[in-house]
Design a protein around this motif. Structure first.
Motif, PDB file in Angstrom:
ATOM      1  N   VAL A   1     -10.864  13.402  25.813  1.00 18.76           N
ATOM      2  CA  VAL A   1     -10.399  13.437  27.192  1.00 18.76           C
ATOM      3  C   VAL A   1      -9.401  12.314  27.405  1.00 18.76           C
ATOM      4  CG1 VAL A   1     -12.483  14.492  28.109  1.00 18.76           C
ATOM      5  CG2 VAL A   1     -12.323  12.006  28.007  1.00 18.76           C
ATOM      6  N   LEU A   2      -8.426  12.576  28.265  1.00 20.08           N
ATOM      7  CA  LEU A   2      -7.511  11.537  28.722  1.00 20.08           C
ATOM      8  C   LEU A   2      -7.977  11.100  30.097  1.00 20.08           C
ATOM      9  CD1 LEU A   2      -4.897   9.903  28.215  1.00 20.08           C
ATOM     10  CD2 LEU A   2      -3.658  11.721  29.416  1.00 20.08           C
ATOM     11  N   LEU A   3      -8.368   9.840  30.227  1.00 18.85           N
ATOM     12  CA  LEU A   3      -8.912   9.302  31.462  1.00 18.85           C
ATOM     13  C   LEU A   3      -7.802   8.804  32.385  1.00 18.85           C
ATOM     14  CD1 LEU A   3     -11.886   7.402  29.821  1.00 18.85           C
ATOM     15  CD2 LEU A   3     -12.001   9.549  31.101  1.00 18.85           C
ATOM     16  N   PRO A   4      -8.109   8.562  33.650  1.00 20.56           N
ATOM     17  CA  PRO A   4      -7.065   8.127  34.592  1.00 20.56           C
ATOM     18  C   PRO A   4      -6.352   6.849  34.204  1.00 20.56           C
ATOM     19  CG  PRO A   4      -8.995   8.901  35.782  1.00 20.56           C
ATOM     20  CD  PRO A   4      -9.376   8.861  34.334  1.00 20.56           C
ATOM     21  N   ASP A   5      -7.022   5.962  33.466  1.00 17.82           N
ATOM     22  CA  ASP A   5      -6.368   4.715  33.045  1.00 17.82           C
ATOM     23  C   ASP A   5      -5.615   4.866  31.730  1.00 17.82           C
ATOM     24  OD1 ASP A   5      -8.375   4.888  31.196  1.00 17.82           O
ATOM     25  OD2 ASP A   5      -9.330   2.982  31.693  1.00 17.82           O
ATOM     26  N   SER A   6      -5.420   6.130  31.286  1.00 15.53           N
ATOM     27  CA  SER A   6      -4.667   6.481  30.075  1.00 15.53           C
ATOM     28  C   SER A   6      -5.408   6.195  28.779  1.00 15.53           C
ATOM     29  CB  SER A   6      -3.293   5.786  30.042  1.00 15.53           C
ATOM     30  OG  SER A   6      -2.503   6.212  31.143  1.00 15.53           O
ATOM     31  N   THR A   7      -6.675   5.803  28.868  1.00 15.82           N
ATOM     32  CA  THR A   7      -7.466   5.659  27.653  1.00 15.82           C
ATOM     33  C   THR A   7      -7.983   7.024  27.215  1.00 15.82           C
ATOM     34  OG1 THR A   7      -9.505   5.211  28.873  1.00 15.82           O
ATOM     35  CG2 THR A   7      -8.154   3.308  28.221  1.00 15.82           C
ATOM     36  N   VAL A   8      -8.302   7.117  25.929  1.00 19.50           N
ATOM     37  CA  VAL A   8      -8.776   8.365  25.339  1.00 19.50           C
ATOM     38  C   VAL A   8     -10.198   8.180  24.842  1.00 19.50           C
ATOM     39  CG1 VAL A   8      -8.453   9.989  23.433  1.00 19.50           C
ATOM     40  CG2 VAL A   8      -6.467   9.131  24.691  1.00 19.50           C
ATOM     41  N   ARG A   9     -11.024   9.167  25.102  1.00 14.27           N
ATOM     42  CA  ARG A   9     -12.391   9.150  24.611  1.00 14.27           C
ATOM     43  C   ARG A   9     -12.640  10.400  23.773  1.00 14.27           C
ATOM     44  NH1 ARG A   9     -16.525   9.529  29.190  1.00 14.27           N
ATOM     45  NH2 ARG A   9     -15.607   7.512  29.723  1.00 14.27           N
ATOM     46  N   GLU A  10     -13.332  10.256  22.659  1.00 12.39           N
ATOM     47  CA  GLU A  10     -13.677  11.387  21.805  1.00 12.39           C
ATOM     48  C   GLU A  10     -15.186  11.516  21.706  1.00 12.39           C
ATOM     49  OE1 GLU A  10     -11.583  11.659  18.040  1.00 12.39           O
ATOM     50  OE2 GLU A  10     -10.057  10.264  18.783  1.00 12.39           O
ATOM     51  N   GLU A  11     -15.672  12.768  21.727  1.00 10.60           N
ATOM     52  CA  GLU A  11     -17.105  13.037  21.658  1.00 10.60           C
ATOM     53  C   GLU A  11     -17.361  14.297  20.833  1.00 10.60           C
ATOM     54  OE1 GLU A  11     -19.406  11.100  22.899  1.00 10.60           O
ATOM     55  OE2 GLU A  11     -18.300   9.821  24.317  1.00 10.60           O
ATOM     56  N   LYS A  12     -18.627  14.471  20.431  1.00  6.95           N
ATOM     57  CA  LYS A  12     -19.071  15.691  19.755  1.00  6.95           C
ATOM     58  C   LYS A  12     -19.852  16.558  20.735  1.00  6.95           C
ATOM     59  CE  LYS A  12     -19.185  16.469  15.754  1.00  6.95           C
ATOM     60  NZ  LYS A  12     -18.313  17.308  14.875  1.00  6.95           N
TER      61      LYS A  12
ATOM     62  N   ALA B   1      -3.737  22.513  14.264  1.00  3.75           N
ATOM     63  CA  ALA B   1      -3.550  21.139  13.794  1.00  3.75           C
ATOM     64  C   ALA B   1      -4.666  20.799  12.821  1.00  3.75           C
ATOM     65  CB  ALA B   1      -3.556  20.147  14.955  1.00  3.75           C
ATOM     66  N   GLY B   2      -4.354  19.967  11.849  1.00  2.00           N
ATOM     67  CA  GLY B   2      -5.350  19.502  10.901  1.00  2.00           C
ATOM     68  C   GLY B   2      -6.299  18.501  11.536  1.00  2.00           C
ATOM     69  N   PRO B   3      -7.405  18.188  10.860  1.00  3.02           N
ATOM     70  CA  PRO B   3      -8.410  17.274  11.422  1.00  3.02           C
ATOM     71  C   PRO B   3      -7.908  15.867  11.666  1.00  3.02           C
ATOM     72  CG  PRO B   3      -8.907  17.836   9.131  1.00  3.02           C
ATOM     73  CD  PRO B   3      -7.823  18.754   9.561  1.00  3.02           C
ATOM     74  N   GLU B   4      -6.834  15.473  10.992  1.00  2.00           N
ATOM     75  CA  GLU B   4      -6.280  14.137  11.210  1.00  2.00           C
ATOM     76  C   GLU B   4      -5.167  14.143  12.248  1.00  2.00           C
ATOM     77  OE1 GLU B   4      -7.789  11.679   9.726  1.00  2.00           O
ATOM     78  OE2 GLU B   4      -9.070  13.116   8.665  1.00  2.00           O
ATOM     79  N   GLU B   5      -4.807  15.327  12.731  1.00  2.00           N
ATOM     80  CA  GLU B   5      -3.645  15.453  13.610  1.00  2.00           C
ATOM     81  C   GLU B   5      -3.983  15.911  15.022  1.00  2.00           C
ATOM     82  OE1 GLU B   5      -1.711  18.483  11.467  1.00  2.00           O
ATOM     83  OE2 GLU B   5      -1.123  17.228   9.770  1.00  2.00           O
ATOM     84  N   TRP B   6      -5.145  16.531  15.200  1.00  2.00           N
ATOM     85  CA  TRP B   6      -5.388  17.230  16.452  1.00  2.00           C
ATOM     86  C   TRP B   6      -5.433  16.301  17.663  1.00  2.00           C
ATOM     87  CZ3 TRP B   6      -9.519  16.963  19.904  1.00  2.00           C
ATOM     88  CH2 TRP B   6     -10.656  16.286  19.476  1.00  2.00           C
ATOM     89  N   THR B   7      -5.924  15.088  17.483  1.00  2.00           N
ATOM     90  CA  THR B   7      -5.985  14.195  18.644  1.00  2.00           C
ATOM     91  C   THR B   7      -4.588  13.778  19.109  1.00  2.00           C
ATOM     92  OG1 THR B   7      -6.331  12.291  17.180  1.00  2.00           O
ATOM     93  CG2 THR B   7      -8.290  13.328  18.134  1.00  2.00           C
TER      94      THR B   7
ATOM     95  N   SER C   1      -7.220  15.478  31.331  1.00  2.00           N
ATOM     96  CA  SER C   1      -7.293  16.623  30.426  1.00  2.00           C
ATOM     97  C   SER C   1      -8.591  16.602  29.641  1.00  2.00           C
ATOM     98  CB  SER C   1      -6.121  16.604  29.434  1.00  2.00           C
ATOM     99  OG  SER C   1      -6.280  15.518  28.537  1.00  2.00           O
ATOM    100  N   VAL C   2      -8.913  17.779  29.093  1.00  2.00           N
ATOM    101  CA  VAL C   2      -9.975  17.921  28.100  1.00  2.00           C
ATOM    102  C   VAL C   2      -9.402  18.754  26.959  1.00  2.00           C
ATOM    103  CG1 VAL C   2     -12.299  18.744  27.596  1.00  2.00           C
ATOM    104  CG2 VAL C   2     -11.772  17.853  29.873  1.00  2.00           C
ATOM    105  N   VAL C   3      -9.493  18.257  25.736  1.00  2.00           N
ATOM    106  CA  VAL C   3      -8.948  18.949  24.569  1.00  2.00           C
ATOM    107  C   VAL C   3     -10.091  19.218  23.593  1.00  2.00           C
ATOM    108  CG1 VAL C   3      -7.257  18.907  22.701  1.00  2.00           C
ATOM    109  CG2 VAL C   3      -6.756  17.735  24.858  1.00  2.00           C
ATOM    110  N   TYR C   4     -10.325  20.490  23.294  1.00  2.00           N
ATOM    111  CA  TYR C   4     -11.363  20.903  22.354  1.00  2.00           C
ATOM    112  C   TYR C   4     -10.752  21.130  20.966  1.00  2.00           C
ATOM    113  CZ  TYR C   4     -14.708  22.214  26.114  1.00  2.00           C
ATOM    114  OH  TYR C   4     -15.574  22.229  27.173  1.00  2.00           O
ATOM    115  N   TYR C   5     -11.624  21.015  19.939  1.00  2.00           N
ATOM    116  CA  TYR C   5     -11.149  21.253  18.571  1.00  2.00           C
ATOM    117  C   TYR C   5     -12.217  21.955  17.745  1.00  2.00           C
ATOM    118  CZ  TYR C   5      -8.901  20.443  14.045  1.00  2.00           C
ATOM    119  OH  TYR C   5      -8.306  20.607  12.806  1.00  2.00           O
ATOM    120  N   ASN C   6     -11.763  22.937  16.939  1.00  2.00           N
ATOM    121  CA  ASN C   6     -12.581  23.680  15.987  1.00  2.00           C
ATOM    122  C   ASN C   6     -12.106  23.291  14.592  1.00  2.00           C
ATOM    123  OD1 ASN C   6     -13.432  25.655  14.127  1.00  2.00           O
ATOM    124  ND2 ASN C   6     -13.358  27.308  15.628  1.00  2.00           N
ATOM    125  N   ASP C   7     -12.876  22.453  13.915  1.00  2.00           N
ATOM    126  CA  ASP C   7     -12.453  21.933  12.615  1.00  2.00           C
ATOM    127  C   ASP C   7     -12.382  23.030  11.552  1.00  2.00           C
ATOM    128  OD1 ASP C   7     -12.049  19.390  10.875  1.00  2.00           O
ATOM    129  OD2 ASP C   7     -13.620  20.494   9.808  1.00  2.00           O
ATOM    130  N   GLY C   8     -13.313  23.997  11.608  1.00  2.00           N
ATOM    131  CA  GLY C   8     -13.330  25.055  10.605  1.00  2.00           C
ATOM    132  C   GLY C   8     -12.074  25.902  10.615  1.00  2.00           C
TER     133      GLY C   8
END
Length: 291
Positions: free
Chosen positions: A171-182, A273-279, A198-205
């Motif tokens: 997620v992109l937070l209001p202060d422009s920081t990014v948080r990643e979760e499972k 995007a690859g697993p190292e690129e998606w964020t 924003s909220v950005v989802y990813y499917n690694d498979g």
């Protein structure tokens, strides 16, 4: 093509790769190009039932998409919950309007599905836009106050039943920081409950992602039910069969007068995007505004 609860191949060749195609049936409507397919169903007040990108399911039918509200003593109103009165439904294809009906077939550069309905105290105009030459969706939702809305308790403006294979998000937070979760618990737990850009989802498979981006940081609800802030702002419900995304607006906490209008927009962009690129892709898409 998306029919019922299954994904099927388009029924005809796509003669122009950048064009959008529209196929109407008795109770469904599908809009698609060579990579992105979106199906709508009458049974849930003509809201989305499926979204697929490069044949990868993004959003599925085990729940409801679109806007629902809760009114004091009346429960949920809208989409598959019932109580939504659809007054008008049409497709705008390259500027020309066509009523949605069985047998409808269209092809054009830009397509928009327009629904005009009534949700309790609100008149609702939902436009889902498929822009020319693009592979994303724009949601433009407008609400007009038809009578006092002081009994409005919750307003889930956007809901998406994200496929369970998308088990990472940032997620992109209001202060422009990014948080990643499972999102791998599948236990009905809730996460987020904040205002986000924003909220950005990813499917690694499949190495496919999707970015849900607001044009600005919208103010979400501050009230909630229960001891935890589970229904505040943008939140995710981690279920066994999906990771459902909600935006709970603060509309019920504002003082709207008869005749007032308010609106919310959302941009949904699938990507590879690859697993190292998606964020990094997610960060770039999350910065977008003006839609």
């Amino acid at each position: 093509m998306i029919r019922g609860d299954t994904l099927e191949a388009p029924t005809k060749e796509l003669s122009t790769i950048d064009d959008w195609h529209v196929e109407g049936m008795e109770s469904t409507l599908t809009i698609f190009n060579r990579r992105l397919r979106v199906a709508f169903r009458a049974s849930t007040a003509w809201t989305i039932s499926h979204i697929a990108y490069r044949d990868v399911p993004l959003v599925g039918p085990r729940g409801f998409q679109g806007t629902v509200i809760t009114l004091a003593g009346k429960g949920f109103v809208g989409t598959g919950h019932g109580g939504e009165d659809v007054r008008r439904l049409f497709v705008r294809c390259d500027g020309r309007e066509q009523v949605v009906k069985a047998g409808l077939t269209l092809q054009g550069k830009e397509v928009t599905l327009v629904k005009e309905s009534v949700l309790g105290p609100l008149e609702h105009r939902a436009e889902v836009v498929f822009p020319a030459g693009e592979e994303f969706i724009l949601y433009r939702y407008v609400y007009h106050v038809r009578y006092e809305i002081e009994d409005l308790q919750r307003m889930y403006v956007f809901m998406h039943c994200v496929d369970n294979t998308f088990d990472e998000y940032m997620v992109l937070l209001p202060d422009s920081t990014v948080r990643e979760e499972k999102l791998d618990r599948d236990d009905g737990s809730f996460s987020l409950g904040e205002d986000v850009k924003s909220v950005v989802y990813y499917n690694d498979g499949e190495q496919v992602g999707m970015a849900f981006v607001y044009p600005e940081v919208y103010s979400g609800a501050r009230k909630w039910i229960g001891p935890e802030k589970q229904f505040v702002g943008t939140f995710i419900w981690d279920r066994k069969y999906d990771n459902k995304l909600y935006f709970n607006s603060d509309a019920g906490e504002r003082e709207y007068a008869l005749g007032d209008e308010f609106a919310y927009h959302l941009k949904l962009t699938p990507f590879t995007a690859g697993p190292e690129e998606w964020t990094e892709t997610g960060k770039r898409l999350s910065a977008e505004t003006g839609f």
